[in-house]
Write a protein that holds these residues in place. Structure first.
Motif, mmCIF file in Angstrom:
data_model
loop_
_atom_site.group_PDB
_atom_site.id
_atom_site.type_symbol
_atom_site.label_atom_id
_atom_site.label_comp_id
_atom_site.label_asym_id
_atom_site.label_seq_id
_atom_site.Cartn_x
_atom_site.Cartn_y
_atom_site.Cartn_z
ATOM 1 N N CYS A 155 -3.044 -0.188 -4.065
ATOM 2 C CA CYS A 155 -2.440 -1.490 -3.768
ATOM 3 C C CYS A 155 -1.615 -1.917 -4.964
ATOM 4 O O CYS A 155 -2.144 -2.081 -6.069
ATOM 5 C CB CYS A 155 -3.531 -2.530 -3.501
ATOM 6 S SG CYS A 155 -2.961 -4.255 -3.684
ATOM 7 N N GLN A 156 -0.315 -2.083 -4.750
ATOM 8 C CA GLN A 156 0.560 -2.675 -5.766
ATOM 9 C C GLN A 156 0.827 -4.118 -5.347
ATOM 10 O O GLN A 156 1.362 -4.375 -4.269
ATOM 11 C CB GLN A 156 1.866 -1.894 -5.875
ATOM 12 C CG GLN A 156 1.691 -0.499 -6.463
ATOM 13 C CD GLN A 156 3.015 0.238 -6.579
ATOM 14 O OE1 GLN A 156 3.572 0.697 -5.566
ATOM 15 N NE2 GLN A 156 3.529 0.338 -7.781
ATOM 16 N N VAL A 157 0.451 -5.059 -6.200
ATOM 17 C CA VAL A 157 0.541 -6.469 -5.842
ATOM 18 C C VAL A 157 2.005 -6.902 -5.772
ATOM 19 O O VAL A 157 2.755 -6.764 -6.751
ATOM 20 C CB VAL A 157 -0.232 -7.343 -6.859
ATOM 21 C CG1 VAL A 157 -0.102 -8.820 -6.488
ATOM 22 C CG2 VAL A 157 -1.696 -6.934 -6.893
ATOM 23 N N LYS A 158 2.399 -7.445 -4.604
ATOM 24 C CA LYS A 158 3.792 -7.853 -4.398
ATOM 25 C C LYS A 158 4.021 -9.317 -4.765
ATOM 26 O O LYS A 158 5.019 -9.664 -5.391
ATOM 27 C CB LYS A 158 4.184 -7.642 -2.932
ATOM 28 C CG LYS A 158 4.246 -6.192 -2.500
ATOM 29 C CD LYS A 158 4.474 -6.068 -1.000
ATOM 30 C CE LYS A 158 5.759 -6.747 -0.539
ATOM 31 N NZ LYS A 158 5.990 -6.584 0.911
ATOM 32 N N ASN A 159 3.112 -10.183 -4.339
ATOM 33 C CA ASN A 159 3.314 -11.620 -4.566
ATOM 34 C C ASN A 159 2.726 -12.027 -5.917
ATOM 35 O O ASN A 159 2.122 -11.213 -6.626
ATOM 36 C CB ASN A 159 2.663 -12.425 -3.440
ATOM 37 C CG ASN A 159 1.154 -12.303 -3.445
ATOM 38 O OD1 ASN A 159 0.613 -11.215 -3.697
ATOM 39 N ND2 ASN A 159 0.461 -13.394 -3.171
ATOM 40 N N ASP A 160 2.903 -13.284 -6.269
ATOM 41 C CA ASP A 160 2.297 -13.818 -7.492
ATOM 42 C C ASP A 160 1.126 -14.703 -7.087
ATOM 43 O O ASP A 160 1.324 -15.810 -6.589
ATOM 44 C CB ASP A 160 3.331 -14.631 -8.273
ATOM 45 C CG ASP A 160 2.828 -15.014 -9.656
ATOM 46 O OD1 ASP A 160 1.597 -14.938 -9.880
ATOM 47 O OD2 ASP A 160 3.646 -15.384 -10.519
ATOM 48 N N PHE B 259 0.840 -1.192 0.000
ATOM 49 C CA PHE B 259 0.000 0.000 0.000
ATOM 50 C C PHE B 259 0.882 1.252 0.000
ATOM 51 O O PHE B 259 1.816 1.373 0.801
ATOM 52 C CB PHE B 259 -0.926 0.012 1.223
ATOM 53 C CG PHE B 259 -1.973 -1.065 1.202
ATOM 54 C CD1 PHE B 259 -3.032 -1.006 0.309
ATOM 55 C CD2 PHE B 259 -1.901 -2.134 2.089
ATOM 56 C CE1 PHE B 259 -4.004 -2.002 0.290
ATOM 57 C CE2 PHE B 259 -2.876 -3.124 2.079
ATOM 58 C CZ PHE B 259 -3.927 -3.062 1.175
ATOM 59 N N SER B 260 0.547 2.183 -0.883
ATOM 60 C CA SER B 260 1.352 3.403 -0.972
ATOM 61 C C SER B 260 0.567 4.496 -1.693
ATOM 62 O O SER B 260 -0.431 4.223 -2.376
ATOM 63 C CB SER B 260 2.657 3.130 -1.730
ATOM 64 O OG SER B 260 2.378 2.747 -3.075
ATOM 65 N N ILE B 261 1.026 5.717 -1.534
ATOM 66 C CA ILE B 261 0.489 6.833 -2.309
ATOM 67 C C ILE B 261 1.357 6.985 -3.551
ATOM 68 O O ILE B 261 2.589 7.021 -3.464
ATOM 69 C CB ILE B 261 0.494 8.130 -1.486
ATOM 70 C CG1 ILE B 261 -0.400 7.967 -0.252
ATOM 71 C CG2 ILE B 261 0.029 9.311 -2.328
ATOM 72 C CD1 ILE B 261 -0.364 9.129 0.714
ATOM 73 N N SER B 262 0.731 7.034 -4.702
ATOM 74 C CA SER B 262 1.481 7.082 -5.967
ATOM 75 C C SER B 262 2.408 8.294 -6.006
ATOM 76 O O SER B 262 2.053 9.387 -5.567
ATOM 77 C CB SER B 262 0.521 7.117 -7.148
ATOM 78 O OG SER B 262 -0.313 8.262 -7.090
ATOM 79 N N LYS B 263 3.604 8.066 -6.556
ATOM 80 C CA LYS B 263 4.607 9.132 -6.627
ATOM 81 C C LYS B 263 4.329 10.101 -7.766
ATOM 82 O O LYS B 263 4.844 11.212 -7.793
ATOM 83 C CB LYS B 263 6.000 8.518 -6.789
ATOM 84 C CG LYS B 263 6.437 7.706 -5.585
ATOM 85 C CD LYS B 263 7.833 7.120 -5.801
ATOM 86 C CE LYS B 263 8.266 6.299 -4.595
ATOM 87 N NZ LYS B 263 9.607 5.693 -4.785
ATOM 88 N N TYR B 264 3.518 9.662 -8.723
ATOM 89 C CA TYR B 264 3.168 10.553 -9.834
ATOM 90 C C TYR B 264 1.652 10.643 -9.931
ATOM 91 O O TYR B 264 0.915 9.790 -9.431
ATOM 92 C CB TYR B 264 3.760 10.064 -11.147
ATOM 93 C CG TYR B 264 3.423 8.642 -11.500
ATOM 94 C CD1 TYR B 264 2.293 8.337 -12.256
ATOM 95 C CD2 TYR B 264 4.239 7.592 -11.084
ATOM 96 C CE1 TYR B 264 1.992 7.028 -12.580
ATOM 97 C CE2 TYR B 264 3.938 6.278 -11.403
ATOM 98 C CZ TYR B 264 2.811 6.003 -12.154
ATOM 99 O OH TYR B 264 2.514 4.711 -12.469
#
Length: 327
Positions: A45-50, A29-34
């Motif tokens: 949500c950026q998916v980390k696992n597969d 989970f993060s706030i987008s840099k752009y």
């Protein structure tokens, strides 16, 4: 015997049994840099696992895990982003964890299809980006529940058919990118007039299925089916040995998982039957070999007993003969 046991279990499972082990999606989970066009800087949500979603299980349960930042919660998540993962079919259940998504990005994941039912929960969706996948058809009324869509990108897929009226209810659509597809290679960036031109091209070039294209499509589908059937069967076969033990310790989640895998194979039940039959035949052959060896062993024992019995008979007969001679 195990196959018979498995079949009996499968037929006796009731819907009230506990759900299968859920597929886990781990989020960074993060706030987008752009800043995203139309949405700005978003919490996503950026998916980390597969998650390795290889089958279109509509009842598949899903868990979203991850640590939020800045006191945020799931309801604050606006974007879902997955790249270079194994997601061949849309992961159902995201909306139950992330109910307020306005952006979905799944690219370079070998996604095979996108259906109206996949997108139905996301009425607030503004951006949909499914680039670099294996999508080949866009069904009728695909976006009927997503009238807020303004940005749609399906670049570098395998699209050869698009239903004629698919974009008619998207009155806010100003960005449409369909580059590097079989029947269309066009892009409109923040330009409603250019979007209209792409839609006209789609209706002219993408709504008829050429026979040769269909033939190629079914050739590709046949290969996909064989590959999927093989993957599913391996998972099924590799777990047969432990299935009975897991059932005995009430691993109902595993049992239901098997049930869903079998459901996924229903369209290819004939091929699956013959695959299972070959297994049964192999077991049968082993049994015949065992019985053959047992029969051979029995005959050896029988011959030995017969020899001993004949020797005993001859001994008795000799004594009788001696008695007769004495008289």
């Amino acid at each position: 015997m195990k196959l018979k046991f498995l079949f009996l279990i499968y037929c006796s499972i009731q819907p009230s049994s506990p759900s299968p082990n859920p597929t886990k999606i781990e989020c960074n989970f993060s706030i987008s840099k752009y800043s995203f066009w139309l949405l700005g800087n978003i919490y996503r949500c950026q998916v980390k696992n597969d998650p390795q979603i290889y089958s279109p299980m509509t009842t598949q349960s899903l868990d979203i895990i991850g640590t939020h930042i800045d006191k945020n919660i799931n309801d604050n998540v606006i974007g879902f982003h997955a790249a270079s993962k194994s997601i061949q079919f849309f992961p159902h259940g995201i909306d139950k964890h992330l109910p307020n998504l306005k952006m979905i990005e799944i690219y370079d994941c070998n996604l095979k299809q996108i259906l109206k039912s996949d997108l139905k929960p996301f009425a607030q969706l503004v951006r949909l980006q499914l680039d670099n996948n294996d999508i080949d058809m866009l069904e009728e009324d695909l976006f009927v529940n997503n009238s807020n869509l303004a940005f749609v990108s399906l670049d570098n897929n395998k699209i050869f058919f698009i239903s004629a009226d698919i974009f008619d209810n998207l009155i806010k659509l100003v960005h449409l990118s369909l580059k590097a597809n079989n029947c269309v290679d066009m892009i409109a960036v923040n330009n409603k007039t250019a979007v209209t031109e792409i839609i006209k091209h789609v209706k002219d070039q993408c709504t008829d299925m050429d026979f040769n294209v269909i033939s190629q499509k079914f050739n590709n589908l046949e290969n996909d089916v064989k590959k999927f059937k093989f993957q599913s069967f391996l998972a099924f076969y590799n777990n047969l040995e432990k299935f009975e033990d897991e059932f005995k310790v009430s691993r109902f989640a595993e049992v239901l998982w098997f049930r869903e895998r079998l459901d996924c194979l229903k369209d290819w039940k004939v091929e699956t039957f013959w695959t299972l039959k070959s297994m049964v035949d192999a077991v049968g052959q082993k049994l015949q070999e065992f019985e053959g060896k047992s029969e051979k062993k029995f005959k050896e024992i029988e011959k030995s007993l017969e020899s001993r019995l004949m020797a005993r008979i001859q001994e008795v007969e000799g004594k009788i003969e001696d008695i007769l001679n004495e008289t």
